[in-house]
Motif scaffolding. Structure first.
Motif, short mmCIF file in Angstrom:
data_model
loop_
_atom_site.label_atom_id
_atom_site.label_comp_id
_atom_site.label_asym_id
_atom_site.label_seq_id
_atom_site.Cartn_x
_atom_site.Cartn_y
_atom_site.Cartn_z
N ILE A 1 0.84 -1.20 0.00
CA ILE A 1 0.00 0.00 0.00
C ILE A 1 0.88 1.26 0.00
O ILE A 1 0.61 2.22 -0.72
N VAL B 1 -8.24 0.06 7.61
CA VAL B 1 -8.49 -1.39 7.65
C VAL B 1 -7.57 -2.11 8.64
O VAL B 1 -7.37 -3.31 8.55
N CYS C 1 -2.53 2.03 5.83
CA CYS C 1 -3.37 0.86 6.07
C CYS C 1 -4.82 1.25 5.82
O CYS C 1 -5.64 1.27 6.73
N TYR D 1 -8.18 1.33 2.64
CA TYR D 1 -8.70 0.75 1.42
C TYR D 1 -9.81 1.68 0.92
O TYR D 1 -10.62 2.18 1.71
N LEU E 1 -16.80 -3.77 2.76
CA LEU E 1 -15.36 -3.55 2.90
C LEU E 1 -14.60 -4.79 3.37
O LEU E 1 -13.58 -5.14 2.76
N GLU F 1 -14.28 -7.25 0.46
CA GLU F 1 -13.50 -6.73 -0.67
C GLU F 1 -12.02 -6.65 -0.32
O GLU F 1 -11.15 -6.99 -1.13
N PHE F 2 -11.72 -6.19 0.90
CA PHE F 2 -10.32 -6.11 1.30
C PHE F 2 -9.72 -7.51 1.40
O PHE F 2 -8.56 -7.73 1.02
N TRP G 1 -8.82 -8.69 -2.02
CA TRP G 1 -7.58 -8.05 -2.49
C TRP G 1 -6.38 -8.67 -1.80
O TRP G 1 -5.39 -9.01 -2.45
N ASP H 1 -7.02 -2.42 -10.46
CA ASP H 1 -6.47 -2.22 -9.13
C ASP H 1 -7.34 -1.21 -8.36
O ASP H 1 -7.52 -0.08 -8.81
N TYR I 1 -6.67 0.49 -5.86
CA TYR I 1 -5.89 1.64 -5.39
C TYR I 1 -5.56 2.64 -6.49
O TYR I 1 -4.99 3.68 -6.22
#
Length: 444
Positions: A29, A289, A313, A315, A345, A348-349, A352, A362, A364
């Motif tokens: 990240i 997150v 940290c 998302y 969330l 989804e996180f 990923w 992506d 991000y």
């Protein structure tokens, strides 16, 4: 009346004692190319009164200057946060492979004075545009280093009333907002003679998942926008009335942040007056997150319930809808859309993190477009806890605006006023009057 700031010194503050050398890898990240930028902010501190401890024989004793106190405490904090005293170095593939070289060269620190000027003279920086240009209250460019290679720069500007402003410029590559607040609080802990920070910092970038690289388009040049500033203060009373109406109509509770963001998104969408009501508009909120990660290092430490991790940290939580639907929707509908996105969330996180998004874009890589609104929540970053011996800041002023990124930052008005402050640079001049009108209507 114009006021001038005179910078009296500038130098690198190194860690107060020896620190580890070597190279540190950043997380997946941290290395997001879009985060390779500096985040400026101003932290306003009112003058403190003279206490009994400050008096000897009925006379006030000389006190150390705010700049000297912060400077000394910064050197101590850089021992615990020694990567902040290093330099960024790109990898063979460029900024996407950046790392930190722990050189101990230090953070750039500037001392300054506002000549013949009190904080009251400049309305405590509560009126925009400020009576003192914001660039005068932020540190000037550090010599001998590329700005984006430096994790941290600070300036302390002293006013003749005894108050001061801390101008902070920190790299988003090494820390997110929570991490920056944690670092500033550590400086305050040392400034008040604590033996160590109340929260022990954790580097541990290896705890962030390393999923395979996802689809990414070419890094095109984003459209530069002429965004205009607007700040609106929402009273807790107006927020509570909206929350009460939502509860009565839907039976669902929502947060103050939910209401503030939903109203801002709708007001902005209405101000755009897109000819095609089926055109999509997007809301993007950066969500912490930390609570979704597992492992011993993430368990509460120091009795404060904070793990101490200060890297990025978060998302992106995205909501997309037709502009006409957003304009016409009851506020409850928009709040429900946001709550549903937040509810997705964790899943989804996790996808990923597990590398299950191969073949998709992506998350991000954000859509920098005028039809998108980016929201950042500054209400719980910890900056208000940074006390250098003068108490916490009367208010914190985010300056994290970019000409390609329509943004709204949620914060608080200056103490002792209560409520929610929405600070925006998210519309161009032609849309500003309607946006302001829509935001002000919420107060009625």
């Amino acid at each position: 009346m114009g006021f001038t700031v005179r910078r009296t010194s500038g130098s690198y503050v190194r860690p107060a004692t020896a620190t580890p050398a070597g190279s540190l890898e950043l997380s997946a990240i941290d290395r997001v190319v879009g985060l390779r930028h500096m985040v400026p902010s101003l932290h306003v501190y009112a003058p403190r009164g003279c206490s009994d401890d400050d008096r000897r024989g009925g006379e006030a004793q000389p006190q150390p200057s705010p700049a000297s106190v912060v400077r000394e405490a910064l050197g101590k904090a850089l021992v615990d946060y020694y990567p902040m005293a290093g330099r960024f170095v790109d990898g063979p593939e460029g900024p996407g492979g950046a790392r930190v070289e722990c050189t101990g060269e230090g953070a750039w620190f500037v001392e300054a004075v506002a000549a013949g000027c009190s904080l009251e003279d400049v309305a405590c920086l509560d009126q925009y545009p400020f009576a003192i240009p914001e660039q005068d209250l932020l540190p000037d460019e550090a010599p001998g280093v590329q700005p984006l290679d430096l994790p941290l720069m600070m300036q302390v500007t002293e006013f003749n009333c005894g108050g001061f402003v801390v101008g902070l410029i920190s790299s988003h590559t090494i820390t997110d907002g929570l991490g920056a607040g944690q670092f500033m609080t550590a400086i305050g802990d040392y400034a008040r003679s604590l033996p160590k920070p109340r929260v022990t910092p954790i580097w541990s970038r290896e705890l962030i998942p390393k999923p395979p690289k996802l689809l990414s388009g070419p890094l095109g040049k984003p459209r530069m926008l002429q965004l205009r500033h607007l700040t609106v203060d929402l009273s807790f009373d107006s927020i509570e009335k909206a929350k009460s109406r939502l509860l009565q109509s839907t039976g669902r509770r929502c947060s103050t942040l939910d209401v503030a963001i939903a109203k801002t998104w709708q007001a902005r969408t209405r101000s755009l007056r897109l000819a095609d009501t089926s055109a999509r508009v997007t809301l993007c909120v950066a969500a912490n997150v930390r609570h979704l990660l597992r492992g011993d290092a993430w368990r509460p430490k120091d009795g404060a319930g904070v793990a101490g991790y200060y890297g990025n940290c978060m998302y992106p939580v995205m909501v997309s809808a037709e502009s006409g639907a957003v304009e016409a929707a009851d506020l409850a509908v928009l709040v429900a859309m946001m709550q549903e996105a937040k509810a997705r969330l964790p899943a989804e996180f996790a996808r990923w993190a597990a590398g299950e998004l191969v073949g998709v874009e992506d998350p991000y890589e954000l859509p920098f477009a005028y039809e998108a609104l980016f929201v950042s929540d500054w209400t719980r970053l910890g900056f208000q806890e940074a006390d250098y011996g003068w108490g916490g800041p009367s208010h914190v002023i985010p300056l994290a605006y970019h000409p390609h990124m329509p943004i709204a930052i949620v914060g608080a008005p200056p103490a002792p006023r209560m409520g929610v402050r929405i600070m925006t640079e998210c519309v161009e001049q032609e849309h500003l009057p309607v946006f302001k009108e829509e935001m002000m209507a919420f107060l009625n």
